[in-house]
Design an enzyme around this catalytic site. Structure first.
Site, PDB file in Angstrom:
ATOM      1  N   GLU A 279     -15.439 -63.210  -5.618  1.00 26.52           N
ATOM      2  CA  GLU A 279     -16.385 -64.301  -5.841  1.00 26.52           C
ATOM      3  C   GLU A 279     -17.441 -63.912  -6.876  1.00 26.52           C
ATOM      4  O   GLU A 279     -17.870 -64.731  -7.685  1.00 26.52           O
ATOM      5  CB  GLU A 279     -17.037 -64.702  -4.505  1.00 26.52           C
ATOM      6  CG  GLU A 279     -17.709 -66.046  -4.541  1.00 26.52           C
ATOM      7  CD  GLU A 279     -17.982 -66.596  -3.136  1.00 26.52           C
ATOM      8  OE1 GLU A 279     -17.219 -66.277  -2.199  1.00 26.52           O
ATOM      9  OE2 GLU A 279     -18.950 -67.332  -2.985  1.00 26.52           O
ATOM     10  N   GLU A 282     -15.883 -64.278 -10.083  1.00 23.55           N
ATOM     11  CA  GLU A 282     -15.715 -65.706 -10.390  1.00 23.55           C
ATOM     12  C   GLU A 282     -17.035 -66.289 -10.910  1.00 23.55           C
ATOM     13  O   GLU A 282     -17.057 -67.031 -11.890  1.00 23.55           O
ATOM     14  CB  GLU A 282     -15.256 -66.478  -9.138  1.00 23.55           C
ATOM     15  CG  GLU A 282     -14.982 -67.944  -9.441  1.00 23.55           C
ATOM     16  CD  GLU A 282     -14.636 -68.774  -8.215  1.00 23.55           C
ATOM     17  OE1 GLU A 282     -14.501 -68.204  -7.114  1.00 23.55           O
ATOM     18  OE2 GLU A 282     -14.524 -70.008  -8.364  1.00 23.55           O
ATOM     19  N   CYS A 306     -16.856 -69.619   2.137  1.00 24.81           N
ATOM     20  CA  CYS A 306     -16.360 -68.852   3.290  1.00 24.81           C
ATOM     21  C   CYS A 306     -16.518 -69.589   4.618  1.00 24.81           C
ATOM     22  O   CYS A 306     -16.002 -69.144   5.630  1.00 24.81           O
ATOM     23  CB  CYS A 306     -17.018 -67.484   3.371  1.00 24.81           C
ATOM     24  SG  CYS A 306     -18.733 -67.500   2.924  1.00 24.81           S
ATOM     25  N   SER A 326     -16.356 -72.335  -5.001  1.00 25.66           N
ATOM     26  CA  SER A 326     -15.580 -71.154  -5.346  1.00 25.66           C
ATOM     27  C   SER A 326     -14.141 -71.310  -4.859  1.00 25.66           C
ATOM     28  O   SER A 326     -13.902 -71.815  -3.768  1.00 25.66           O
ATOM     29  CB  SER A 326     -16.199 -69.921  -4.691  1.00 25.66           C
ATOM     30  OG  SER A 326     -15.269 -68.862  -4.685  1.00 25.66           O
ATOM     31  N   LYS A 365     -12.525 -72.139  12.198  1.00 27.61           N
ATOM     32  CA  LYS A 365     -11.531 -71.161  11.734  1.00 27.61           C
ATOM     33  C   LYS A 365     -10.166 -71.433  12.365  1.00 27.61           C
ATOM     34  O   LYS A 365      -9.136 -71.083  11.806  1.00 27.61           O
ATOM     35  CB  LYS A 365     -11.969 -69.740  12.070  1.00 27.61           C
ATOM     36  CG  LYS A 365     -13.212 -69.295  11.328  1.00 27.61           C
ATOM     37  CD  LYS A 365     -12.911 -68.663   9.991  1.00 27.61           C
ATOM     38  CE  LYS A 365     -14.211 -68.301   9.276  1.00 27.61           C
ATOM     39  NZ  LYS A 365     -14.025 -68.155   7.836  1.00 27.61           N
ATOM     40  N   GLU A 368      -8.870 -73.892  10.084  1.00 25.90           N
ATOM     41  CA  GLU A 368      -8.569 -73.301   8.778  1.00 25.90           C
ATOM     42  C   GLU A 368      -7.243 -72.565   8.759  1.00 25.90           C
ATOM     43  O   GLU A 368      -6.448 -72.718   7.837  1.00 25.90           O
ATOM     44  CB  GLU A 368      -9.702 -72.345   8.366  1.00 25.90           C
ATOM     45  CG  GLU A 368      -9.523 -71.736   6.991  1.00 25.90           C
ATOM     46  CD  GLU A 368     -10.575 -70.674   6.690  1.00 25.90           C
ATOM     47  OE1 GLU A 368     -10.867 -69.842   7.567  1.00 25.90           O
ATOM     48  OE2 GLU A 368     -11.112 -70.668   5.568  1.00 25.90           O
ATOM     49  N   GLU A 373      -1.722 -75.121   3.477  1.00 32.40           N
ATOM     50  CA  GLU A 373      -1.616 -74.299   2.261  1.00 32.40           C
ATOM     51  C   GLU A 373      -1.903 -72.818   2.519  1.00 32.40           C
ATOM     52  O   GLU A 373      -1.743 -71.989   1.631  1.00 32.40           O
ATOM     53  CB  GLU A 373      -2.532 -74.847   1.158  1.00 32.40           C
ATOM     54  CG  GLU A 373      -4.028 -74.685   1.400  1.00 32.40           C
ATOM     55  CD  GLU A 373      -4.653 -75.800   2.232  1.00 32.40           C
ATOM     56  OE1 GLU A 373      -3.901 -76.509   2.941  1.00 32.40           O
ATOM     57  OE2 GLU A 373      -5.887 -75.950   2.200  1.00 32.40           O
ATOM     58  N   CYS A 522     -23.028 -67.673  10.686  1.00 31.98           N
ATOM     59  CA  CYS A 522     -21.955 -67.421  11.659  1.00 31.98           C
ATOM     60  C   CYS A 522     -22.496 -66.899  12.987  1.00 31.98           C
ATOM     61  O   CYS A 522     -21.878 -67.123  14.028  1.00 31.98           O
ATOM     62  CB  CYS A 522     -20.966 -66.415  11.111  1.00 31.98           C
ATOM     63  SG  CYS A 522     -20.394 -66.822   9.465  1.00 31.98           S
TER      64      CYS A 522
END
Ligand code: SF4
Ligand code: SF4
Ligand code: SF4
Ligand code: FES
Lengths: 600, 163
Positions: A279, A282, A306, A326, A365, A368, A373, A522
């Protein structure tokens, strides 16, 4: 001037605007609550907090009644106790008596109060029909039969998260909490953050229980089962075993996981370090393209990626920002993709035989890891996600005496990490970790903050900003000489919404923005031990910073295992392999057809 | 009742336009959701899912809030009303004389439950406490006409008159 009052004959002075509940807590008197939630508009609807106020005919709800000069309050006499008992009986009369088979058995606020008030019989009866369970999403399960209509979930979903999925339907006896127009959460727009589940006092909203599947994998001799634990777990898991919030239990957690039978105990921190390196590069590449190449297609500010609750929010409400986010996968997904390729090859295990389990503070999560994908290793990269609470249960089922376990170390290589990864758990932590690395890449020098802490972006303020002027750049990064990087941090989706709106309206400009869907980051995730108050958040946040400061390596790019991963396998950050395994793309889920195509 | 005449002439799109104009001029007002929903019901005749969603979007509030209000007040309808409204009396007299069987008979013949409307929009079914026709129990009312001493067989004959 304070107000002089008396609670149970104890005189005290409090400020104007203090509620009876707050005043009582000051002198160590506990008043039971069910609907009340700190920091939110309180409906004052459950009435279990009633107290007697001298001179008032009716009992008063302590959570919404403000004190007056000279007020004399009784929180515990026969009248008050009887009233509370009747309220509890009424709640129980329309409640399924399923404590033994309930997810909240022994951690239920209603059950606890029934016990405290010695409810031995329920004299009222209701003939309510049984409603079906809502198991339509990977993260959240709702059991409307257990709902006591306290509306905490509604307040959190609407006021804190500004998602507004949940709301009441109908009135009186027929009231139900439902996801808007539809009956199933899966048919509504729900970002799966789990904040509703985190505040529900009873077993009406919880995470989907995946522990059985993990037990099965652990007992299957054909499977090589590895586990990764998110940074936020080590500062909260202890609460499942009555340790005070903010107790660091990393070593004992590792010992417990090993005893549960995982073949390797690894760390999502490894994925977090990897995320920072990817990141960070990036961000620099976007800055270069924008500032030097004047490439108009490159989007700034760049948002972090994230937090899967934030990604869901962005895709559903602000898909126009897709190119600003990102492309880095979250640390858990980076970990999964690397584990089932690089690590599987290294130890000669077929990826089909490897099971990756994540322990996460998060319900999103679970969503996720099931995104269609997320299969870049060739199979599903992360198989199961358990919340902190679910891991707590598994440890209890295994009969482990958690508190007295020895401290053990994570396994190499994917258990090796730095302090920069620890702080991913806190709001502001990803930003700080990224700046530690980016600044050093560009200048060759350490980030010029005391103890490497970017203090302006730490703490529980909803939206935080910082500026950092880059000086004495290395030759490759001359274009950044004198550039002032503007960054911002938001936690809780309501705050994210504020930042996004101010950017879209052109009121604010930034280069880099960190967003975490849950209040506090988190450490305040929807899968953490209940109940996460601000006090608990602060304790966990502090513990995490302590963990970071105790490390020798505190910058992601210094992680030796990561260096090896790049040398042996990935090549360069943002290289071809990285793109294939560590980066992703987002969808326009406002567009119903597109949403349907990638439905989880 | 000029709006009623208009109603039949407006296309769906024009109806949404009309509603949007109404909301636009008042959007910021506090407590405007209820008037907005009233207007919507006046324009569309009832509040189907698309209309509820549209109101939420226009007012920039979650659809769950709209749903909360629509289901709270009995004057909001989520289903269209049919050409003919069948009201079955569930008052004490009718109840003891088998009103429940009559409701079931309507449910079976027309395939709709109380609060619903047939797909061809011919009939809606609702239930009322007492129609004041206890002497004719069990009684039903279709539009403004009372039909007494109902039996499931008689019901079918009566319904034929309205088809
Ligand atoms: S929600 Fe609480 S009271 Fe209800 S069944 Fe579960 S544990 Fe028992
Ligand atoms: S998971 Fe989050 S978005 Fe979904 S209903 Fe709960 S609080 Fe709302
Ligand atoms: S689901 Fe839980 S939090 Fe929501 S209203 Fe019901 S009991 Fe309260
Ligand atoms: S806690 Fe005070 S009314 Fe519910």
């Amino acid at each position: 001037m304070g107000l002089k009052i008396e609670i149970n004959n104890i005189p005290l002075e409090v400020e104007k605007g203090t509620t009876i509940l707050q005043a009582a807590r000051k002198v160590g008197i506990n008043i039971p609550t069910l609907c009340y939630l700190e920091g939110l508009q309180n409906p004052g609807s459950c009435r279990v907090c009633v107290v007697e106020v001298e001179g008032a005919n009716a009992l008063q709800p302590a959570c919404v009644t403000e004190v007056n000069e000279g007020m004399k309050i009784r929180t515990n006499n026969k009248r008050v106790r009887n009233a509370r008992k009747i309220i509890l009986e009424l709640l129980l009369s329309s409640h399924p008596w399923e404590c033994n088979t309930c997810d909240r058995n022994q951690s239920c606020e209603l059950q606890t109060l029934a016990e405290e008030y010695g409810i031995r019989e329920v004299r009222f009866q209701s003939t309510q029909e049984k409603l079906p369970l809502d198991e339509s999403t990977p993260g959240i399960v709702r059991d409307p039969n257990k709902c006591i209509l306290c509306r905490r979930c509604v307040a959190v979903c609407q006021e804190i998260q500004k998602v507004g999925t949940l709301g009441p339907r109908y009135r009186g006896f027929h009231t139900v909490i439902s996801p808007g127009q539809v009956d199933l959460l899966g048919d509504a727009v729900c970002v799966q953050c789990g904040q509703c589940a985190a505040v529900c006092p009873v077993g009406a909203i919880s995470e989907r229980d995946d522990t059985e599947k993990v037990w099965e994998a652990l007992e299957d001799p054909q499977k090589y089962v590895i586990v990764q634990t998110a940074p936020a777990i080590r500062a909260a898991l202890g609460e499942c075993f009555n340790l005070p919030p903010g107790t660091l239990v990393k070593g004992r957690m590792v010992a417990a996981l090993r005893r549960l039978g995982f073949d390797k105990v690894f760390d999502t921190n490894f994925g977090a370090d990897l995320t920072i390196v990817e990141e960070g590069h990036e961000l620099l590449s976007r800055l270069k393209k924008k500032l030097v190449d004047e490439d108009k297609t490159v989007k700034l500010p760049m948002f972090t990626s994230c937090s899967p609750g934030w990604i869901n929010y962005m895709e559903n409400f602000y898909p126009e920002l897709r190119d600003n986010v990102s492309t880095c996968k979250s640390p858990q997904q980076m970990f999964g993709a690397v584990a089932k390729t690089y690590f599987a090859d290294e130890i000669g295990i077929r990826k089909e035989d490897m099971v990756v389990v994540s322990i996460m503070p998060c319900t999103a999560k679970k969503f996720e890891c099931n995104r269609p994908e997320m299969v870049d290793s060739g199979v599903q990269d992360v198989d199961y996600v358990l919340t902190t609470r679910e891991l707590g249960k598994m440890i209890k089922q295994a009969g482990l005496d958690f508190v007295n376990l020895p401290e053990e170390e994570m396994d190499a290589p994917l258990g090796i990490s730095t302090g920069a990864a620890d702080i991913f758990a806190n709001t502001g932590g990803v930003m700080e970790a990224a700046l530690r690395t980016v600044y050093e890449i560009v200048t060759g020098k350490e980030l010029p903050f005391e103890k490497l802490h970017v203090t302006p972006v730490q703490g529980l303020e909803g939206v935080k900003e910082a500026e950092l002027t880059i000086k004495e750049t290395l030759p490759d990064w001359k274009f950044l000489e004198g550039v002032t990087l503007k960054v911002a941090v938001a936690h809780g989706l309501g705050n994210a919404n504020k930042i996004v709106e101010s950017i879209l309206k052109g009121e604010r400009e930034y280069h880099f923005i960190e967003i975490m869907a849950c209040p506090g980051g988190c450490i305040g995730g929807g899968g953490q031990p209940r109940l996460t108050t601000d006090e608990v958040r602060k304790a966990r946040i502090q513990a995490i910073y302590k963990e970071d400061e105790g490390r020798k390596l505190r910058k992601s790019h210094e992680n030796p295992a990561l260096k090896e991963l790049y040398n042996e396998f990935l090549g360069q950050p943002l290289g071809e392999k990285s793109h294939q395994l560590l980066h992703t793309h987002y969808f326009d889920k406002k567009n119903k057809k597109e949403k349907e195509k990638v439905k989880v | 009742m000029a709006t009623n005449i208009q109603e039949t002439e407006l296309t769906q799109e024009e109806k949404f336009q009309q509603l949007m104009k109404f909301i636009e001029s008042n959007r910021e007002k506090k407590g405007f959701l209820i008037p907005a929903l009233h207007k919507a019901q006046e324009i569309f005749g009832y509040l189907p899912a698309e209309v509820r969603e549209f109101v939420a979007e226009q007012m920039n509030i979650p659809v769950s809030t709209v749903m909360g209000v629509v289901t709270f007040y009995s004057f909001f309808r989520m289903n269209p009303v049919g050409k003919h409204n069948i009201t079955v009396c569930m008052g004490t007299a009718c109840y003891v004389r088998g009103a429940k069987k009559i409701v079931e008979a309507v449910e079976n013949t027309l395939g709709i439950k109380p609060g619903e409307t047939t797909e061809d929009r011919m009939f809606s079914l609702s239930i009322q406490r007492c129609l004041g026709a206890c002497g004719l129990a069990p009684a039903i009312m279709i539009d403004h006409e009372v039909h007494g001493r109902m039996t499931p067989q008689k019901l079918e004959q009566v319904l034929e008159l309205y088809k």
